[in-house]
Design a protein around this motif. Structure first.
Motif, PDB file in Angstrom:
ATOM      1  N   VAL A 103       0.869  -1.182   0.000  1.00 46.81           N
ATOM      2  CA  VAL A 103       0.000   0.000   0.000  1.00 46.81           C
ATOM      3  C   VAL A 103       0.902   1.227   0.000  1.00 46.81           C
ATOM      4  N   PHE A 104       0.613   2.190  -0.876  1.00 47.92           N
ATOM      5  CA  PHE A 104       1.463   3.367  -0.954  1.00 47.92           C
ATOM      6  C   PHE A 104       0.625   4.632  -1.118  1.00 47.92           C
ATOM      7  N   GLY A 105       1.237   5.780  -0.823  1.00 45.96           N
ATOM      8  CA  GLY A 105       0.565   7.060  -0.964  1.00 45.96           C
ATOM      9  C   GLY A 105       0.543   7.513  -2.413  1.00 45.96           C
ATOM     10  N   VAL A 106      -0.555   8.132  -2.830  1.00 50.57           N
ATOM     11  CA  VAL A 106      -0.711   8.634  -4.202  1.00 50.57           C
ATOM     12  C   VAL A 106      -0.557  10.151  -4.183  1.00 50.57           C
ATOM     13  N   SER A 107       0.471  10.649  -4.840  1.00 53.82           N
ATOM     14  CA  SER A 107       0.692  12.091  -4.920  1.00 53.82           C
ATOM     15  C   SER A 107      -0.304  12.715  -5.888  1.00 53.82           C
ATOM     16  N   PRO A 108      -0.544  14.034  -5.775  1.00 54.32           N
ATOM     17  CA  PRO A 108      -1.411  14.706  -6.751  1.00 54.32           C
ATOM     18  C   PRO A 108      -0.939  14.514  -8.191  1.00 54.32           C
ATOM     19  N   LEU A 109       0.378  14.482  -8.397  1.00 52.15           N
ATOM     20  CA  LEU A 109       0.896  14.280  -9.745  1.00 52.15           C
ATOM     21  C   LEU A 109       0.537  12.897 -10.270  1.00 52.15           C
ATOM     22  N   LEU A 110       0.739  11.864  -9.443  1.00 53.85           N
ATOM     23  CA  LEU A 110       0.412  10.509  -9.887  1.00 53.85           C
ATOM     24  C   LEU A 110      -1.085  10.377 -10.164  1.00 53.85           C
ATOM     25  N   GLN A 111      -1.907  10.977  -9.310  1.00 58.07           N
ATOM     26  CA  GLN A 111      -3.346  10.936  -9.545  1.00 58.07           C
ATOM     27  C   GLN A 111      -3.696  11.557 -10.894  1.00 58.07           C
ATOM     28  N   ALA A 112      -3.099  12.722 -11.191  1.00 58.17           N
ATOM     29  CA  ALA A 112      -3.369  13.397 -12.463  1.00 58.17           C
ATOM     30  C   ALA A 112      -2.886  12.558 -13.646  1.00 58.17           C
ATOM     31  N   LEU A 113      -1.753  11.904 -13.493  1.00 61.11           N
ATOM     32  CA  LEU A 113      -1.224  11.070 -14.566  1.00 61.11           C
ATOM     33  C   LEU A 113      -2.127   9.860 -14.835  1.00 61.11           C
ATOM     34  N   ILE A 114      -2.672   9.264 -13.770  1.00 62.63           N
ATOM     35  CA  ILE A 114      -3.580   8.128 -13.944  1.00 62.63           C
ATOM     36  C   ILE A 114      -4.841   8.568 -14.687  1.00 62.63           C
ATOM     37  N   VAL A 115      -5.383   9.721 -14.300  1.00 62.45           N
ATOM     38  CA  VAL A 115      -6.569  10.250 -14.987  1.00 62.45           C
ATOM     39  C   VAL A 115      -6.255  10.523 -16.456  1.00 62.45           C
ATOM     40  N   GLU A 116      -5.105  11.105 -16.726  1.00 64.44           N
ATOM     41  CA  GLU A 116      -4.713  11.408 -18.102  1.00 64.44           C
ATOM     42  C   GLU A 116      -4.512  10.132 -18.914  1.00 64.44           C
ATOM     43  N   ALA A 117      -3.879   9.137 -18.317  1.00 67.43           N
ATOM     44  CA  ALA A 117      -3.665   7.869 -19.019  1.00 67.43           C
ATOM     45  C   ALA A 117      -4.990   7.214 -19.385  1.00 67.43           C
ATOM     46  N   ALA A 118      -5.965   7.287 -18.497  1.00 67.72           N
ATOM     47  CA  ALA A 118      -7.282   6.734 -18.788  1.00 67.72           C
ATOM     48  C   ALA A 118      -7.953   7.502 -19.929  1.00 67.72           C
ATOM     49  N   GLU A 119      -7.790   8.831 -19.935  1.00 70.79           N
ATOM     50  CA  GLU A 119      -8.373   9.647 -21.001  1.00 70.79           C
ATOM     51  C   GLU A 119      -7.750   9.295 -22.353  1.00 70.79           C
ATOM     52  N   ILE A 120      -6.438   9.149 -22.383  1.00 74.21           N
ATOM     53  CA  ILE A 120      -5.749   8.804 -23.626  1.00 74.21           C
ATOM     54  C   ILE A 120      -6.229   7.456 -24.136  1.00 74.21           C
ATOM     55  N   GLU A 121      -6.342   6.500 -23.233  1.00 73.72           N
ATOM     56  CA  GLU A 121      -6.767   5.164 -23.630  1.00 73.72           C
ATOM     57  C   GLU A 121      -8.187   5.203 -24.201  1.00 73.72           C
ATOM     58  N   GLY A 122      -9.040   6.002 -23.574  1.00 72.95           N
ATOM     59  CA  GLY A 122     -10.413   6.092 -24.041  1.00 72.95           C
ATOM     60  C   GLY A 122     -10.546   6.763 -25.403  1.00 72.95           C
ATOM     61  N   ARG A 123      -9.652   7.705 -25.716  1.00 75.13           N
ATOM     62  CA  ARG A 123      -9.733   8.435 -26.981  1.00 75.13           C
ATOM     63  C   ARG A 123      -9.065   7.718 -28.137  1.00 75.13           C
ATOM     64  N   GLY A 124      -8.178   6.795 -27.810  1.00 70.33           N
ATOM     65  CA  GLY A 124      -7.387   6.192 -28.874  1.00 70.33           C
ATOM     66  C   GLY A 124      -6.436   7.217 -29.478  1.00 70.33           C
ATOM     67  N   ASP A 125      -5.769   7.986 -28.625  1.00 72.40           N
ATOM     68  CA  ASP A 125      -4.875   9.068 -29.053  1.00 72.40           C
ATOM     69  C   ASP A 125      -3.801   8.530 -30.006  1.00 72.40           C
TER      70      ASP A 125
END
Length: 268
Positions: A103-125
């Motif tokens: 179990v580890f802490g999630v920084s604001p940067l990592l959270q934003a990167l996970i959200v962005e990665a999901a968006e990219i995957e959904g768009r088929g960038d």
């Protein structure tokens, strides 16, 4: 109310090197125990997840995530519902990451990167180079993430799970160990012994940690300090602030201000 089992996602393919899956988990639903031939990061952008792995079980908020190395048998669910993000990471891409579930802490940067990665995957960038940079940053952030020894332990099943679910839903419930024992069909002494054996702490200590856990969740969701204190069953705002400061080392206000620029801190 019984839990419902969710079907595993269709069309599962190995990540190359990273795949992000976005899914909602309804209240009292979970995935059956399973394992992958790749690493996984279990994370919720909202709500709370329960994760069972290697005879351990714990709850995680959006400030926390679980690293599951290749082959780890696990079960993921949610008591009240959650927005779930699962990062699947190719075995060879996990160099430098823990060899055991963590179990580890999630920084604001990592959270934003996970959200962005999901968006990219959904768009088929089509910009593969950009997607690759996001993936590299996620892997770098995972290697820098700090383990949290203070994760909230959670019973896997049975009467202790029912007790913990009830307290999670209503942390202000102040029934004694003896009263809870009668509620779930055992003596207070037996409840104390079983709770310490399964979760590694007393019911009293667990309830204190639960309140801190819930406080972080409620404050993070925008609830004020006074409202949070009342929701958790404290007799006054000052009593809540004192308890929070004792466990975390900072007042609730200072803690939440710090979360905008830092990752999660462990609950001691």
């Amino acid at each position: 109310m019984r839990w419902e089992t969710m079907a595993t996602p269709p069309g599962v393919r190995p990540p190359s090197p990273l795949t992000v899956r976005a899914q909602s988990i309804p209240p009292r639903h979970d995935f059956p125990e399973h394992a992958h031939a790749w690493h996984q990061v279990v994370y919720a952008i909202s709500g709370v997840l329960t994760v069972a792995v290697e005879a351990r079980s714990f709850a995680i908020s959006p400030e926390q995530a679980v690293w599951l190395p290749t082959g780890s048998r696990h079960r993921v669910g949610s008591l009240l519902g959650a927005e779930f993000r699962s990062l699947w990471i190719a075995d060879e891409a996990g160099t430098g990451l823990p060899a055991a579930p963590t179990v580890f802490g999630v920084s604001p940067l990592l959270q934003a990167l996970i959200v962005e990665a999901a968006e990219i995957e959904g768009r088929g960038d089509d910009d593969a180079r950009y997607a690759g940079r996001v993936t590299d940053l996620i892997l770098d952030q995972l290697r820098r993430a700090q383990p949290l020894p203070g994760a909230l332990p959670w019973p896997r099943e049975g009467p202790l799970a029912a007790l913990c679910q009830a307290l999670y839903a209503d942390p202000a419930d102040d029934r004694s160990t003896e009263e809870w024992g009668r509620e779930i069909g055992m003596s207070g002494r037996t409840l104390t012994r079983r709770f310490e054996a399964e979760l590694g702490m007393s019911l009293r200590s667990w309830r204190r940690r639960l309140r801190v856990f819930k406080a972080i969740e409620l404050l993070g969701g925008g609830l004020g300090v006074t409202q949070t204190a009342m929701e958790l069953g404290y007799g006054s705002t000052s009593a809540f602030i004192y308890a929070f400061r004792t466990d975390i080392g900072r007042s609730p206000q200072n803690y939440m201000r710090g979360q905008h620029g830092q990752g999660a801190r462990a609950i001691r």
